[in-house]
Enzyme design. Structure first.
Site, PDB file in Angstrom:
ATOM      1  N   LYS A  55      -8.697 -45.009  -8.305  1.00 56.09           N
ATOM      2  CA  LYS A  55      -9.482 -43.754  -8.437  1.00 56.09           C
ATOM      3  C   LYS A  55      -8.840 -42.856  -7.765  1.00 56.09           C
ATOM      4  O   LYS A  55      -8.628 -41.605  -8.434  1.00 56.09           O
ATOM      5  CB  LYS A  55     -11.106 -43.838  -7.990  1.00 56.09           C
ATOM      6  CG  LYS A  55     -12.042 -44.568  -8.719  1.00 56.09           C
ATOM      7  CD  LYS A  55     -13.369 -44.271  -8.279  1.00 56.09           C
ATOM      8  CE  LYS A  55     -13.614 -44.218  -6.582  1.00 56.09           C
ATOM      9  NZ  LYS A  55     -13.516 -45.406  -5.842  1.00 56.09           N
ATOM     10  N   ARG A 134     -22.377 -42.183  -5.299  1.00 54.88           N
ATOM     11  CA  ARG A 134     -22.235 -43.287  -4.967  1.00 54.88           C
ATOM     12  C   ARG A 134     -23.506 -44.403  -4.943  1.00 54.88           C
ATOM     13  O   ARG A 134     -23.408 -45.612  -4.885  1.00 54.88           O
ATOM     14  CB  ARG A 134     -21.670 -43.703  -3.722  1.00 54.88           C
ATOM     15  CG  ARG A 134     -20.058 -44.497  -3.646  1.00 54.88           C
ATOM     16  CD  ARG A 134     -19.829 -44.412  -2.411  1.00 54.88           C
ATOM     17  NE  ARG A 134     -18.478 -45.186  -2.062  1.00 54.88           N
ATOM     18  CZ  ARG A 134     -17.074 -44.610  -1.885  1.00 54.88           C
ATOM     19  NH1 ARG A 134     -17.280 -43.483  -2.141  1.00 54.88           N
ATOM     20  NH2 ARG A 134     -16.304 -45.440  -1.483  1.00 54.88           N
ATOM     21  N   ARG A 173      -2.084 -51.427   0.682  1.00 52.51           N
ATOM     22  CA  ARG A 173      -2.033 -50.061   0.771  1.00 52.51           C
ATOM     23  C   ARG A 173      -1.696 -49.665   2.135  1.00 52.51           C
ATOM     24  O   ARG A 173      -2.208 -49.988   3.046  1.00 52.51           O
ATOM     25  CB  ARG A 173      -3.361 -49.546   0.321  1.00 52.51           C
ATOM     26  CG  ARG A 173      -3.662 -48.038   0.402  1.00 52.51           C
ATOM     27  CD  ARG A 173      -4.681 -47.556  -0.340  1.00 52.51           C
ATOM     28  NE  ARG A 173      -6.135 -47.937   0.109  1.00 52.51           N
ATOM     29  CZ  ARG A 173      -7.010 -47.624  -0.663  1.00 52.51           C
ATOM     30  NH1 ARG A 173      -6.939 -46.870  -1.697  1.00 52.51           N
ATOM     31  NH2 ARG A 173      -8.239 -47.931  -0.273  1.00 52.51           N
ATOM     32  N   ARG A 206      -5.368 -48.136   6.374  1.00 53.46           N
ATOM     33  CA  ARG A 206      -6.664 -47.618   6.782  1.00 53.46           C
ATOM     34  C   ARG A 206      -7.400 -48.343   7.285  1.00 53.46           C
ATOM     35  O   ARG A 206      -7.609 -49.626   7.059  1.00 53.46           O
ATOM     36  CB  ARG A 206      -7.088 -47.151   5.217  1.00 53.46           C
ATOM     37  CG  ARG A 206      -7.081 -45.587   5.020  1.00 53.46           C
ATOM     38  CD  ARG A 206      -7.440 -45.415   3.625  1.00 53.46           C
ATOM     39  NE  ARG A 206      -8.964 -45.936   3.104  1.00 53.46           N
ATOM     40  CZ  ARG A 206      -9.401 -45.494   2.031  1.00 53.46           C
ATOM     41  NH1 ARG A 206      -8.621 -44.593   1.041  1.00 53.46           N
ATOM     42  NH2 ARG A 206     -10.758 -45.907   1.688  1.00 53.46           N
ATOM     43  N   ARG A 217     -17.352 -53.119   1.852  1.00 56.49           N
ATOM     44  CA  ARG A 217     -17.353 -52.144   0.746  1.00 56.49           C
ATOM     45  C   ARG A 217     -17.421 -52.615  -0.487  1.00 56.49           C
ATOM     46  O   ARG A 217     -18.252 -52.011  -1.434  1.00 56.49           O
ATOM     47  CB  ARG A 217     -15.777 -51.665   0.770  1.00 56.49           C
ATOM     48  CG  ARG A 217     -15.533 -50.452   1.846  1.00 56.49           C
ATOM     49  CD  ARG A 217     -14.428 -50.333   2.295  1.00 56.49           C
ATOM     50  NE  ARG A 217     -13.339 -49.746   1.218  1.00 56.49           N
ATOM     51  CZ  ARG A 217     -12.077 -49.456   1.092  1.00 56.49           C
ATOM     52  NH1 ARG A 217     -11.405 -50.236   1.814  1.00 56.49           N
ATOM     53  NH2 ARG A 217     -11.653 -48.949   0.213  1.00 56.49           N
TER      54      ARG A 217
HETATM   55  P1  ADP Z   1     -12.799 -46.006  -1.619  1.00 54.48           P
HETATM   56  O1  ADP Z   1     -11.406 -46.091  -1.276  1.00 54.48           O
HETATM   57  O2  ADP Z   1     -13.610 -47.212  -1.160  1.00 54.48           O
HETATM   58  O3  ADP Z   1     -13.097 -45.566  -2.931  1.00 54.48           O
HETATM   59  P2  ADP Z   1     -13.425 -43.071  -0.244  1.00 54.48           P
HETATM   60  O4  ADP Z   1     -12.382 -42.728   0.153  1.00 54.48           O
HETATM   61  O5  ADP Z   1     -14.061 -42.658  -1.356  1.00 54.48           O
HETATM   62  O6  ADP Z   1     -13.148 -44.939  -0.473  1.00 54.48           O
HETATM   63  O7  ADP Z   1     -14.675 -43.517   0.961  1.00 54.48           O
HETATM   64  C1  ADP Z   1     -14.243 -44.257   2.049  1.00 54.48           C
HETATM   65  C2  ADP Z   1     -15.535 -44.456   2.844  1.00 54.48           C
HETATM   66  O8  ADP Z   1     -16.306 -43.125   3.188  1.00 54.48           O
HETATM   67  C3  ADP Z   1     -16.933 -45.417   2.242  1.00 54.48           C
HETATM   68  O9  ADP Z   1     -16.351 -46.635   2.267  1.00 54.48           O
HETATM   69  C4  ADP Z   1     -17.999 -44.728   2.687  1.00 54.48           C
HETATM   70  O10 ADP Z   1     -18.107 -45.412   4.202  1.00 54.48           O
HETATM   71  C5  ADP Z   1     -17.841 -43.274   2.995  1.00 54.48           C
HETATM   72  N1  ADP Z   1     -18.165 -42.648   1.664  1.00 54.48           N
HETATM   73  C6  ADP Z   1     -17.458 -41.801   0.928  1.00 54.48           C
HETATM   74  N2  ADP Z   1     -18.276 -41.272  -0.154  1.00 54.48           N
HETATM   75  C7  ADP Z   1     -19.545 -41.775   0.266  1.00 54.48           C
HETATM   76  C8  ADP Z   1     -20.759 -41.453  -0.410  1.00 54.48           C
HETATM   77  N3  ADP Z   1     -20.762 -40.931  -1.696  1.00 54.48           N
HETATM   78  N4  ADP Z   1     -21.743 -42.302   0.131  1.00 54.48           N
HETATM   79  C9  ADP Z   1     -21.687 -43.004   1.021  1.00 54.48           C
HETATM   80  N5  ADP Z   1     -20.597 -43.200   1.782  1.00 54.48           N
HETATM   81  C10 ADP Z   1     -19.494 -42.603   1.315  1.00 54.48           C
END
Ligand code: ADP
Length: 260
Positions: A55, A134, A173, A206, A217
């Site tokens: 994404k 989310r 990654r 990361r 996750r």
């Molecule tokens: P991913 O690569 O898992 O799509 P993101 O970069 O979007 O991850 O987010 C990393 C982390 O930040 C998530 O695993 C969560 O802990 C937190 N996070 C981000 N956006 C949200 C959200 N909308 N609600 C709850 N937690 C969030």
């Protein structure tokens, strides 16, 4: 400068890349180079998909080429992480602990961050929400915010990929903590192993890409985020996109399938 609404890719190389200061910093922070105003309607998109589905990469390509702003809640947390501790509010420090473990940050904290940034939802270039909403509660709160701003969503793109491919993507990654560029040990290798092509920084994994956090996750995705597919299907906004292939393949598929 003349821009082309129908082939915005043509414009991408001509325009300075917009920054996301207002989104990343919040408060009174302003973008130095806001996105350009499109000739027609601005795109208002949500990107859905499991962690590691790509994404973030698609969001970067789409935001650069369609000129809408990439609003990622994960990026707000990562930007906060690189701030010195005294600049982090207790709520943000708490959120970073959830993130490190791979758990979802509580809805209240996330919603407060988004509600504090209404200018970004109103941005004349449009937006592309990545990682938000989310949960159903977040999606419902977003509906209220958008209604207040009189904004209608254009579409919700749901990127789909089999689990084994997702795991391969996440485990390989590597990111640059300095300039945030993203690489992959097999499919997007830097010119020199372990070194960022863009700024020469040392590439790292990361924290939440480590296997124990990835499990958490994935569970959070299945439990809390997957129900959003039905939520947006009912609103006739959902467009599934096959996320297999190179970033350019998926980008082209997105444009053909969803954003004609
Ligand atoms: P991913 O690569 O898992 O799509 P993101 O970069 O979007 O991850 O987010 C990393 C982390 O930040 C998530 O695993 C969560 O802990 C937190 N996070 C981000 N956006 C949200 C959200 N909308 N609600 C709850 N937690 C969030």
């Amino acid at each position: 400068m003349k821009t082309n609404r129908f082939f915005p890719e043509i414009n991408a190389g001509m325009m300075p890349k917009h920054d996301r200061t207002a989104w990343l910093k919040g408060g009174n922070a302003q973008c130095l180079t806001p996105p350009r105003k499109p000739l027609g309607n601005a795109w208002h998109l949500i990107l859905l998909g499991a962690p590691g589905v790509g994404k973030g990469t698609q969001a970067e390509l789409l935001s650069e080429r369609l000129a809408c702003c990439h609003l990622s809640t994960g990026d707000i947390f990562r930007a906060a992480k690189s701030c010195i501790e005294k600049d982090q509010t207790p709520a943000l420090q708490n959120a970073l602990d959830y993130m490190k473990r791979g758990e979802l940050v509580p809805d209240g904290t996330v919603l407060q961050l988004v509600a504090e940034r209404p200018r970004c939802l109103r941005c004349s270039g449009g937006f592309l929400l990545d990682g938000f909403p989310r949960t159903i509660a977040q999606a419902e709160a977003l509906e209220v915010l958008l209604k207040k701003e009189n904004i209608r969503l254009t579409a919700v793109l749901d990127y789909e990929l089999p689990l084994e491919k997702i795991i391969a993507r996440i485990s390989g990654r590597r990111v640059c903590p300095g300039c945030k560029a993203v690489f992959h040990v097999a499919t997007r290798r830097p010119k020199i192993e372990g070194v960022c092509d863009q700024c020469g920084g040392e590439l790292v994994q990361r924290e939440d890409d480590r296997p124990e956090a990835v499990k958490v996750r994935m569970h959070a995705y299945e439990e809390s985020t997957r129900p959003l597919i039905e939520f947006y299907q009912k609103q006739r906004l959902l467009i599934p996109v096959d996320a297999d292939g190179s970033p350019e393949d998926v980008y082209r598929r997105t444009r053909l399938r969803a954003l004609k």
